[in-house]
Design a protein around this motif. Structure first.
Motif, mmCIF file in Angstrom:
data_model
loop_
_atom_site.group_PDB
_atom_site.id
_atom_site.type_symbol
_atom_site.label_atom_id
_atom_site.label_comp_id
_atom_site.label_asym_id
_atom_site.label_seq_id
_atom_site.Cartn_x
_atom_site.Cartn_y
_atom_site.Cartn_z
ATOM 1 N N LEU A 2 16.268 -5.291 2.266
ATOM 2 C CA LEU A 2 17.524 -5.349 1.515
ATOM 3 C C LEU A 2 18.704 -5.465 2.479
ATOM 4 O O LEU A 2 18.837 -4.672 3.414
ATOM 5 N N VAL A 4 22.890 -5.500 2.352
ATOM 6 C CA VAL A 4 24.035 -5.240 1.486
ATOM 7 C C VAL A 4 25.287 -5.802 2.145
ATOM 8 O O VAL A 4 25.528 -5.590 3.331
ATOM 9 N N PHE A 42 19.559 -12.261 -5.089
ATOM 10 C CA PHE A 42 20.496 -11.176 -5.374
ATOM 11 C C PHE A 42 19.837 -10.206 -6.345
ATOM 12 O O PHE A 42 19.082 -10.617 -7.233
ATOM 13 N N ILE A 43 20.179 -8.934 -6.172
ATOM 14 C CA ILE A 43 19.472 -7.921 -6.941
ATOM 15 C C ILE A 43 20.427 -7.169 -7.871
ATOM 16 O O ILE A 43 21.571 -6.906 -7.519
ATOM 17 N N GLU A 44 19.927 -6.833 -9.073
ATOM 18 C CA GLU A 44 20.685 -6.035 -10.050
ATOM 19 C C GLU A 44 20.695 -4.582 -9.582
ATOM 20 O O GLU A 44 19.634 -4.054 -9.221
ATOM 21 N N PRO A 45 21.859 -3.901 -9.630
ATOM 22 C CA PRO A 45 21.897 -2.494 -9.215
ATOM 23 C C PRO A 45 20.857 -1.638 -9.954
ATOM 24 O O PRO A 45 20.179 -0.814 -9.342
ATOM 25 N N LEU A 48 17.473 -2.132 -8.594
ATOM 26 C CA LEU A 48 17.384 -1.540 -7.256
ATOM 27 C C LEU A 48 17.136 -0.034 -7.344
ATOM 28 O O LEU A 48 16.295 0.504 -6.617
ATOM 29 N N HIS A 62 16.230 -9.525 -0.045
ATOM 30 C CA HIS A 62 17.069 -9.245 -1.210
ATOM 31 C C HIS A 62 18.497 -8.960 -0.753
ATOM 32 O O HIS A 62 18.712 -8.334 0.280
ATOM 33 N N LEU A 64 22.375 -7.396 -1.979
ATOM 34 C CA LEU A 64 23.222 -6.702 -2.947
ATOM 35 C C LEU A 64 24.678 -6.892 -2.515
ATOM 36 O O LEU A 64 25.009 -6.730 -1.338
ATOM 37 N N THR A 66 28.504 -5.586 -2.820
ATOM 38 C CA THR A 66 29.258 -4.388 -3.218
ATOM 39 C C THR A 66 30.747 -4.536 -2.895
ATOM 40 O O THR A 66 31.133 -5.324 -2.022
ATOM 41 N N CYS A 244 24.824 5.609 -8.187
ATOM 42 C CA CYS A 244 25.116 5.083 -6.844
ATOM 43 C C CYS A 244 26.461 5.577 -6.324
ATOM 44 O O CYS A 244 27.431 5.688 -7.067
ATOM 45 N N ARG A 290 24.851 -0.870 5.381
ATOM 46 C CA ARG A 290 25.634 -1.867 4.635
ATOM 47 C C ARG A 290 26.498 -2.640 5.619
ATOM 48 O O ARG A 290 27.212 -2.057 6.424
#
Ligand SMILES: [Zn+2]
Length: 303
Positions: A2, A4, A42-45, A48, A62, A64, A66, A244, A290
């Motif tokens: 992942l 971010v 891209f990933i849905e929160p 995840l 993947h 994400l 933010t 989150c 991140r």
């Protein structure tokens, strides 16, 4: 694995009398998303949160997206681009802007520095505190803020490192209220209740804590208050669990093991730092890495 990518200001024009507000334009944002889209999914929160371990352990890449600070321009300028490209995202808000109707100190500083020169602000600070930086402190300032020019480094070190939060706030707020109407800034800078509710319904909202403090340097009681106030506020607003959190500043000093432990204790499932790096199987879910968007492909620091 992942990756971010984190964003702050998203606006067409960053011109101010003194440059102090930095971010990406909607056009550059769109370009970067298209580049990332070529490299992975891209990933849905929500997905995840439920499948974090699998996502991190997976050989597939993947992404994400933010956003920190709950800015209205993120809703107005970034969300339509995300929707057009069918890309989900997570937006982290501070509850002080909504519960106490206060502009976060970090944004007061950005705004003050956009209209007052560094030299004049430094002089003001010397006057306000009745002290100056000594030679050793000046050297430390240059090491601490090595990407800034000498004058900015000295100001930032004096303000952010040597002064406690209350003194910083008193000093900056005095200048801020001389130049800006706080109510107007609140309305224009931050998302409103409808916008936040829209994001909660889509599973796109998270906590950036209450006041925007570097949590790691505070006592347990303050850390818990900061983490819990926003969680409860958003859960009341949307009627769903807020899983989150993104820790303000997100550095090693601000987002410590202890902070991650307390976030978990309060029921957060995933926490984000600003330590750059990928997330693979072994990462602590409450202290995920991140990247700043500038450090990824399509960003201005990417090599
Ligand atoms: Zn922030």
């Amino acid at each position: 694995m992942l990756t971010v990518s984190n964003y702050h200001y998203i606006r067409e024009n960053f011109a101010t009398p003194y440059p102090s507000i930095f971010g990406v334009t909607p056009c550059d944002f769109r370009k970067q998303l298209l580049m990332l889209k070529n490299e992975g999914d891209f990933i849905e929160p929500k997905y995840l949160v439920e499948n974090l371990k699998d996502v991190m352990e997976s050989a597939d890449h993947h992404f994400l997206i933010t956003f920190d600070d709950g800015l209205k321009e993120q809703f107005e300028n970034a969300l339509p681009i995300l929707d057009e490209l069918h890309i989900p995202a997570l937006f982290f808000i501070n509850s002080i802007n909504h519960i106490e109707k206060k502009v976060s100190l970090v944004h007061q500083i950005h705004l003050v520095r956009s209209v007052v020169s560094t030299a004049s602000l430094y002089e003001n600070l010397v006057h306000h505190t009745n002290r100056k930086l000594n030679q050793e402190e000046i050297q430390q300032a240059h090491q601490f803020y090595r990407f800034d020019d000498h004058q900015s480094a000295a100001l930032k070190y004096f303000l952010n490192v040597l002064l406690d939060f209350t003194t910083q706030e008193k000093f900056i707020n005095g200048i801020f209220t001389k130049h800006f109407n706080e109510k107007e800034i609140l309305e224009n800078l931050y998302m409103n209740t409808d916008e936040m509710q829209h994001l909660i319904k889509r599973g796109f909202l998270g906590s950036h804590t209450h006041t925007h403090l570097p949590l790691g340097i505070y006592e347990e009681q303050t850390i818990l208050y900061e983490l819990e106030t926003t969680k409860k506020y958003l859960e009341n607003l949307g009627g769903v669990a807020i899983d989150c959190v993104a820790y303000p500043y997100g550095t090693k000093e601000a987002a410590t093991e202890e902070v991650g432990r307390l976030a978990k204790q309060l029921g957060y499932k995933i926490g984000f730092t600003t330590n750059p790096g990928l997330n693979e199987g072994s990462n602590n879910p409450l202290l995920l890495n991140r990247f700043d968007c500038n450090d990824l492909i399509g960003g201005k620091n990417y090599k």
